[in-house]
Scaffold this active site. Structure first.
Site, PDB file in Angstrom:
ATOM      1  N   THR A   1      -0.070 -12.959   8.030  1.00 45.56           N
ATOM      2  CA  THR A   1       1.493 -13.199   7.718  1.00 45.56           C
ATOM      3  C   THR A   1       2.192 -12.487   8.897  1.00 45.56           C
ATOM      4  O   THR A   1       3.335 -12.995   9.043  1.00 45.56           O
ATOM      5  CB  THR A   1       1.647 -12.409   6.572  1.00 45.56           C
ATOM      6  OG1 THR A   1       0.742 -12.956   5.716  1.00 45.56           O
ATOM      7  CG2 THR A   1       3.116 -12.493   6.169  1.00 45.56           C
TER       8      THR A   1
ATOM      9  N   GLU B   1       7.078   2.831  15.944  1.00 42.35           N
ATOM     10  CA  GLU B   1       7.812   3.525  14.744  1.00 42.35           C
ATOM     11  C   GLU B   1       7.639   4.780  14.866  1.00 42.35           C
ATOM     12  O   GLU B   1       6.782   5.374  15.774  1.00 42.35           O
ATOM     13  CB  GLU B   1       7.402   3.030  13.303  1.00 42.35           C
ATOM     14  CG  GLU B   1       7.255   1.766  13.141  1.00 42.35           C
ATOM     15  CD  GLU B   1       7.061   1.120  11.824  1.00 42.35           C
ATOM     16  OE1 GLU B   1       8.088   0.959  11.060  1.00 42.35           O
ATOM     17  OE2 GLU B   1       5.820   0.676  11.287  1.00 42.35           O
TER      18      GLU B   1
ATOM     19  N   ASN C   1       0.824  -1.489  -0.020  1.00 42.29           N
ATOM     20  CA  ASN C   1       0.322   0.102  -0.028  1.00 42.29           C
ATOM     21  C   ASN C   1       0.806   1.295   0.066  1.00 42.29           C
ATOM     22  O   ASN C   1       0.399   2.058  -0.501  1.00 42.29           O
ATOM     23  CB  ASN C   1      -0.953   0.007   1.161  1.00 42.29           C
ATOM     24  CG  ASN C   1      -0.267  -0.239   2.528  1.00 42.29           C
ATOM     25  OD1 ASN C   1       0.811  -0.723   2.835  1.00 42.29           O
ATOM     26  ND2 ASN C   1      -1.021   0.511   3.498  1.00 42.29           N
TER      27      ASN C   1
ATOM     28  N   GLU D   1       3.670  -4.218  12.706  1.00 40.79           N
ATOM     29  CA  GLU D   1       2.607  -3.315  12.398  1.00 40.79           C
ATOM     30  C   GLU D   1       1.439  -3.910  11.471  1.00 40.79           C
ATOM     31  O   GLU D   1       1.810  -4.059  10.533  1.00 40.79           O
ATOM     32  CB  GLU D   1       3.062  -2.040  11.762  1.00 40.79           C
ATOM     33  CG  GLU D   1       2.192  -1.061  11.964  1.00 40.79           C
ATOM     34  CD  GLU D   1       1.087  -0.632  11.123  1.00 40.79           C
ATOM     35  OE1 GLU D   1       0.206  -1.304  11.272  1.00 40.79           O
ATOM     36  OE2 GLU D   1       1.444   0.296  10.049  1.00 40.79           O
TER      37      GLU D   1
ATOM     38  N   CYS E   1      -3.289   1.414   6.608  1.00 42.38           N
ATOM     39  CA  CYS E   1      -3.733   0.473   7.675  1.00 42.38           C
ATOM     40  C   CYS E   1      -4.383   1.139   8.860  1.00 42.38           C
ATOM     41  O   CYS E   1      -4.891   0.809   9.877  1.00 42.38           O
ATOM     42  CB  CYS E   1      -2.300  -0.177   8.389  1.00 42.38           C
ATOM     43  SG  CYS E   1      -1.007   0.975   8.276  1.00 42.38           S
TER      44      CYS E   1
ATOM     45  N   SER F   1      -0.396  -8.174   6.762  1.00 47.21           N
ATOM     46  CA  SER F   1      -1.620  -8.477   7.229  1.00 47.21           C
ATOM     47  C   SER F   1      -1.485  -8.992   8.628  1.00 47.21           C
ATOM     48  O   SER F   1      -0.389  -9.533   9.070  1.00 47.21           O
ATOM     49  CB  SER F   1      -2.226  -9.586   6.297  1.00 47.21           C
ATOM     50  OG  SER F   1      -1.267 -10.556   5.809  1.00 47.21           O
TER      51      SER F   1
HETATM   52  O1  TXE Z   1      -0.387  -9.148   2.635  1.00 46.31           O
HETATM   53  P1  TXE Z   1       0.819 -10.081   3.446  1.00 46.31           P
HETATM   54  P2  TXE Z   1      -1.010  -9.471   1.227  1.00 46.31           P
HETATM   55  C1  TXE Z   1      -4.087  -6.872   4.011  1.00 46.31           C
HETATM   56  C2  TXE Z   1      -5.046  -6.549   3.124  1.00 46.31           C
HETATM   57  C3  TXE Z   1      -4.931  -7.503   1.977  1.00 46.31           C
HETATM   58  C4  TXE Z   1      -4.027  -8.676   2.645  1.00 46.31           C
HETATM   59  C5  TXE Z   1      -3.518  -9.460   2.136  1.00 46.31           C
HETATM   60  O2  TXE Z   1      -6.411  -6.736   3.736  1.00 46.31           O
HETATM   61  O3  TXE Z   1      -5.886  -7.816   1.335  1.00 46.31           O
HETATM   62  O4  TXE Z   1      -3.437  -8.246   3.871  1.00 46.31           O
HETATM   63  O5  TXE Z   1      -2.347  -8.969   1.271  1.00 46.31           O
HETATM   64  C6  TXE Z   1       5.404 -10.933   2.647  1.00 46.31           C
HETATM   65  N1  TXE Z   1       6.854 -14.433   5.958  1.00 46.31           N
HETATM   66  N2  TXE Z   1      -2.890  -5.864   4.123  1.00 46.31           N
HETATM   67  O6  TXE Z   1      -1.003 -10.850   0.878  1.00 46.31           O
HETATM   68  O7  TXE Z   1       0.685 -11.336   3.097  1.00 46.31           O
HETATM   69  C7  TXE Z   1       4.769 -10.387   1.433  1.00 46.31           C
HETATM   70  O8  TXE Z   1       5.597 -11.028   0.361  1.00 46.31           O
HETATM   71  C8  TXE Z   1       7.464 -13.396   5.779  1.00 46.31           C
HETATM   72  C9  TXE Z   1      -2.934  -4.996   5.147  1.00 46.31           C
HETATM   73  O9  TXE Z   1      -0.043  -8.567   0.381  1.00 46.31           O
HETATM   74  O10 TXE Z   1       0.719  -9.470   4.743  1.00 46.31           O
HETATM   75  C10 TXE Z   1       4.747  -9.045   1.639  1.00 46.31           C
HETATM   76  O11 TXE Z   1       5.995  -8.288   1.344  1.00 46.31           O
HETATM   77  N3  TXE Z   1       7.057 -12.432   4.712  1.00 46.31           N
HETATM   78  C11 TXE Z   1      -1.670  -4.279   5.298  1.00 46.31           C
HETATM   79  C12 TXE Z   1       4.407  -8.588   3.319  1.00 46.31           C
HETATM   80  O12 TXE Z   1       4.864  -9.788   3.473  1.00 46.31           O
HETATM   81  C13 TXE Z   1       5.892 -12.825   4.010  1.00 46.31           C
HETATM   82  C14 TXE Z   1      -0.906  -4.053   4.181  1.00 46.31           C
HETATM   83  C15 TXE Z   1       2.942  -8.387   3.210  1.00 46.31           C
HETATM   84  O13 TXE Z   1       1.887  -9.290   2.648  1.00 46.31           O
HETATM   85  C16 TXE Z   1       5.369 -13.967   4.216  1.00 46.31           C
HETATM   86  C17 TXE Z   1      -1.179  -4.839   2.847  1.00 46.31           C
HETATM   87  C18 TXE Z   1       5.955 -14.995   5.106  1.00 46.31           C
HETATM   88  N4  TXE Z   1       5.527 -16.089   5.217  1.00 46.31           N
HETATM   89  C19 TXE Z   1      -2.049  -5.850   3.015  1.00 46.31           C
HETATM   90  N5  TXE Z   1       4.322 -14.147   3.316  1.00 46.31           N
HETATM   91  C20 TXE Z   1      -1.567  -3.358   6.177  1.00 46.31           C
HETATM   92  N6  TXE Z   1      -1.975  -3.277   7.575  1.00 46.31           N
HETATM   93  O14 TXE Z   1      -0.725  -2.292   6.234  1.00 46.31           O
HETATM   94  C21 TXE Z   1       4.001 -12.987   2.679  1.00 46.31           C
HETATM   95  N7  TXE Z   1       5.053 -12.063   3.258  1.00 46.31           N
END
Ligand code: TXE
Length: 495
Positions: free
Chosen positions: A250, A476, A170, A268, A302, A247
């Site tokens: 994750t 942060e 984002n 975060e 977020c 998320s």
């Molecule tokens: O997020 P992920 P995704 C929410 C939003 C979205 C959902 C999924 O609702 O629809 O999350 O999005 C890395 N170990 N948010 O799949 O999985 C991944 O490569 C370590 C909220 O994009 O959380 C990426 O760089 N890292 C949010 C990062 O984690 C891993 C912002 C975030 O991916 C991993 C974005 C693992 N096992 C999405 N698996 C907010 N709150 O700011 C993935 N990643």
């Protein structure tokens, strides 16, 4: 209104063979090619090689070597000056970075410039200002003295080492800069893992950093599958800390992997942030507040509010004015200067939000406006207004991370406060009223890492940011970040 013309530098950058940035060099690597999709059209705009175990080893080794060598040998002020030079370079390349960001994330070009790049620069400068200002303490030692000997103790803050920064899609520049700048000014080096959806912008920033003189290995960028690379990075013996934004599921996996090895993790995570409007606000003040809190960047922030608590007697009027305002927003290509609603950032995210809206209907919520994708290519989704009748609705409990405002009427402020706190999350919240006495009292009672009064979503580098409950841990910004990127060393002497 005018469509922004793609800069020649952006076209040339997109054509390049992309992968990683390791040890001061752009290194495509040999992994499978992953397409980068423009969410406004669904078209491929570039390809990036996925990283593998060898790339992880190379990035971590480069970061460790810089941590023990060039970066630790540089004076703190020289490090700060390099960070300031990078901020200047990012400012000079503002349009280029903003265009790359908009292509990958669908963020409107105005937000890519004014929020993503400009705020990243502001935060970088703020952190650079901490160079030379990270102190320990001296302390009296009360051991007995038999022959006149004396004692003195002091603490010093030491950098942790190589920091792994895992970045969401984002705000692919700004969030990466938060983590990178905090680490660098504390004397750490970084390996950043951008989201698969937005792999390009930090490659460009890392190149700018090398151009202004950052020693090889201080800033490394590794692209590819998070599920594969994340654990490899966190479990790598050179990883001293992980800092993650993303998320909840994750984030939990990242936290578990780090804590299994007793490594510190700043997490975060998401939220289900609430905005409470008290009855003394006028309808137009409430609507302005809701637009600010819930719909900027299609709600993909977020800290955005998704749960809105409105006084029952004003609910219908507020929602009708809000719907009027939302229906006037211009849905367009994010490269149009006056675009107000661009696409969501990726297809998977759109599909998730569509499913959540379908569940809302099953829950008996009323979709008063939006709730669907307009007829056009790309991953667009209209700003949506949902009237919910129960705090147990899915939309009041689970994060959409989209432009879906869920509105619940209240008769009793005390009950609304209880409902706000009855959530597994606690990242952010806001209270809107002219009654400052109530505003301050309610801010003390709301369970969240940050509570805004008559504003929402604004972050400032001087004010710590982070969640409680399932929204994460660690802080942060401010001076709070220092604890998270350094450890205390105690020294005791006899003289
Ligand atoms: O997020 P992920 P995704 C929410 C939003 C979205 C959902 C999924 O609702 O629809 O999350 O999005 C890395 N170990 N948010 O799949 O999985 C991944 O490569 C370590 C909220 O994009 O959380 C990426 O760089 N890292 C949010 C990062 O984690 C891993 C912002 C975030 O991916 C991993 C974005 C693992 N096992 C999405 N698996 C907010 N709150 O700011 C993935 N990643």
């Amino acid at each position: 209104m005018t469509q922004v013309k793609q800069l020649a530098a952006v076209s040339a950058f997109l054509q390049r063979d992309h992968g990683h940035f390791i040890n001061g060099l752009s290194q495509p690597g040999g992994g499978a090619l992953r397409p980068v999709i423009d969410p406004a059209t669904g078209n491929e705009v570039a390809r990036v090689h996925d990283g593998c175990a060898e790339d992880v080893s190379a990035a971590m080794a480069a970061a460790q070597q810089a941590f023990l060598g060039s970066w630790s040998e540089m004076s703190t002020l020289a490090r700060g000056n390099l960070m300031l030079k990078l901020a200047d370079a990012m400012e000079q390349h503002r349009e280029e970075l903003a265009q790359i960001e908009t292509l990958c994330s669908g963020k409107t070009i105005a937000l890519s410039r004014g929020l993503e790049v400009d705020q990243a620069v502001a935060f970088l400068r703020y952190f650079a200002g901490w160079a030379g200002k990270i102190y320990g303490e001296t302390t009296e030692i009360s051991l007995p003295s038999f022959n006149g000997e004396k004692y003195r103790g002091f603490t010093q803050r030491e950098p942790l080492g190589v920091v792994v920064g895992i970045i969401p899609w984002n705000f692919s520049i700004m969030i990466a800069i938060w983590k990178m700048a905090a680490a660098l000014v504390c004397g750490c080096t970084v390996v950043l893992k951008p989201s698969e959806f937005t792999p390009l912008t930090m490659l460009r920033v890392a190149q700018l950093a090398a151009d202004v003189g950052f020693p090889p290995g201080t800033i490394n960028v590794l692209n590819g599958n998070g599920g594969l690379l994340g654990p490899l990075l966190i479990e790598h013996p050179f990883c001293a800390k992980v800092t993650f934004t993303g998320s909840v599921p994750t984030g939990r996996a990242v936290g578990n992997a780090a804590s299994a090895l007793a490594k510190p993790a700043t997490l975060e995570l998401g939220g289900k942030n609430a905005a409470l409007f008290l009855a003394d606000m006028s309808v137009s003040e409430m609507v302005d507040g809701i637009m600010e809190a819930g719909y900027v960047n299609q709600g993909q922030i977020c800290a955005s509010a998704e749960r809105f608590y409105l006084p029952a007697e004003k609910m219908d009027e507020v929602l009708s004015v809000l719907i009027q305002r939302l229906s006037q927003l211009k849905v367009a290509s994010p490269f149009e200067e006056d675009c107000q609603v661009g696409p969501l950032a990726n297809k998977a995210h759109l599909e998730k939000i569509l499913k959540m809206v379908a569940r809302a209907k099953e829950d008996g919520d009323e979709i008063l406006y939006g709730g669907y994708s307009p007829e056009r290519p790309g991953y667009y989704f209209l700003p949506t207004v949902v009237k919910v009748h129960s705090e147990n609705s899915t939309l009041m409990r689970e994060e959409t991370f989209g432009p879906v405002g869920s509105f619940l009427a209240y008769d009793d402020e005390e009950k609304a406060l209880q409902q706000i706190n009855n959530s597994p999350f606690g990242l952010a919240a806001s209270v809107w009223t002219h009654n400052f006495n109530k505003a301050i009292r309610y801010s003390e009672r709301i369970q969240a890492g940050i509570v805004w009064i008559n504003m929402h979503t604004f972050l400032d580098p001087a004010l710590p940011f982070g969640g409680i409950k399932s929204s994460g841990n660690g802080r942060e910004f401010g001076s709070a970040f220092i604890n998270d990127y350094t450890r205390l060393k105690s020294v005791m002497m006899r003289y």
